[in-house]
Scaffold this motif. Structure first.
Motif, mmCIF file in Angstrom:
data_model
loop_
_atom_site.group_PDB
_atom_site.id
_atom_site.type_symbol
_atom_site.label_atom_id
_atom_site.label_comp_id
_atom_site.label_asym_id
_atom_site.label_seq_id
_atom_site.Cartn_x
_atom_site.Cartn_y
_atom_site.Cartn_z
ATOM 1 N N ARG A 64 15.145 -0.466 -12.038
ATOM 2 C CA ARG A 64 13.844 0.206 -12.029
ATOM 3 C C ARG A 64 12.740 -0.837 -12.177
ATOM 4 O O ARG A 64 12.814 -1.714 -13.029
ATOM 5 N N LYS A 70 4.050 3.565 -10.791
ATOM 6 C CA LYS A 70 5.106 4.503 -10.431
ATOM 7 C C LYS A 70 6.455 3.814 -10.577
ATOM 8 O O LYS A 70 6.586 2.646 -10.229
ATOM 9 N N ILE A 123 9.878 9.682 -8.527
ATOM 10 C CA ILE A 123 9.074 10.791 -9.039
ATOM 11 C C ILE A 123 9.423 12.046 -8.262
ATOM 12 O O ILE A 123 9.320 12.074 -7.036
ATOM 13 N N SER A 130 10.618 12.454 -13.698
ATOM 14 C CA SER A 130 11.452 11.388 -13.155
ATOM 15 C C SER A 130 12.918 11.818 -13.222
ATOM 16 O O SER A 130 13.481 11.969 -14.304
#
Length: 197
Positions: A64, A70, A123, A130
């Motif tokens: 991630r 975002k 998203i 999430s």
């Protein structure tokens, strides 16, 4: 030299000196004012591209990163996961990616440049939660044999496959969004810039 000529010279000198001091003062006021119009380093960084090294990315592993505030997921799919993508078309809302949620170069079943490496904005398209990464095939809580791996949104139960395509009958209306990105080389992905930009 008459007194009148001396006064005229003094007046010219004082006028010139006052003008110079005034110009310097205006400069001191204008520079901070004009520089306040420029975007801050923080604002520039918010839209800046993000580089991700994928040399140590293993099959099934998800990384991630943040891009424009975002979460962006980068993960590697194995051959089984890739084969399962086409096997799920009948349970997906938009298996052909007809919505404009991915760049042209990602309008394919795997929704990526390289079929093995996925890059997806994490998203949910329902209300912005999430989703969680659930790559395990056959998860009993997600449908058993029908579940071929993907993402599950715990907020309202939306499900997505491993290319971010949304399942039928869930609250999310559309597929997950694919950001602009490209491979700088075999081991580096740049998120935020299209390949030919």
């Amino acid at each position: 030299m008459s007194e009148q000529e001396i006064d005229l010279k003094k007046r010219r000198f004082l006028t010139g000196a006052t003008s110079v001091v005034g110009a310097v003062g205006v400069g001191f006021v204008l520079v901070p004012f004009l520089s306040s119009w420029m975007p801050s380093a923080r604002a520039k960084a918010a839209g800046a591209p993000v580089d991700v090294d994928i040399t140590k990315l293993e099959e099934g592993q998800l990384v991630r990163v943040l891009w424009r505030k975002k979460p962006v997921w980068i993960f590697k799919r194995d051959k089984t996961a890739l084969a399962n993508l086409s096997a799920q078309d009948d349970v997906l809302v938009d298996p052909d990616n007809s919505e404009d949620q991915q760049p042209v170069y990602a309008k394919n079943a795997h929704r990526s440049i390289n079929p093995e490496v996925a890059v997806i904005i994490g998203i949910c398209t329902h209300l912005g939660c999430s989703p969680t990464y659930r790559p395990e095939v056959g998860a009993a809580d997600l449908g058993g044999d029908e579940w071929k791996g993907g993402f599950y949104c715990p907020c309202h139960g939306s499900k997505f496959d491993l290319s971010g395509r949304v399942f039928k009958g869930v609250p999310a209306p559309t597929n997950l969004v694919i950001p602009p990105y490209h491979f700088v080389n075999d081991s580096l992905i740049r998120i935020g810039i299209d390949p030919k930009a």
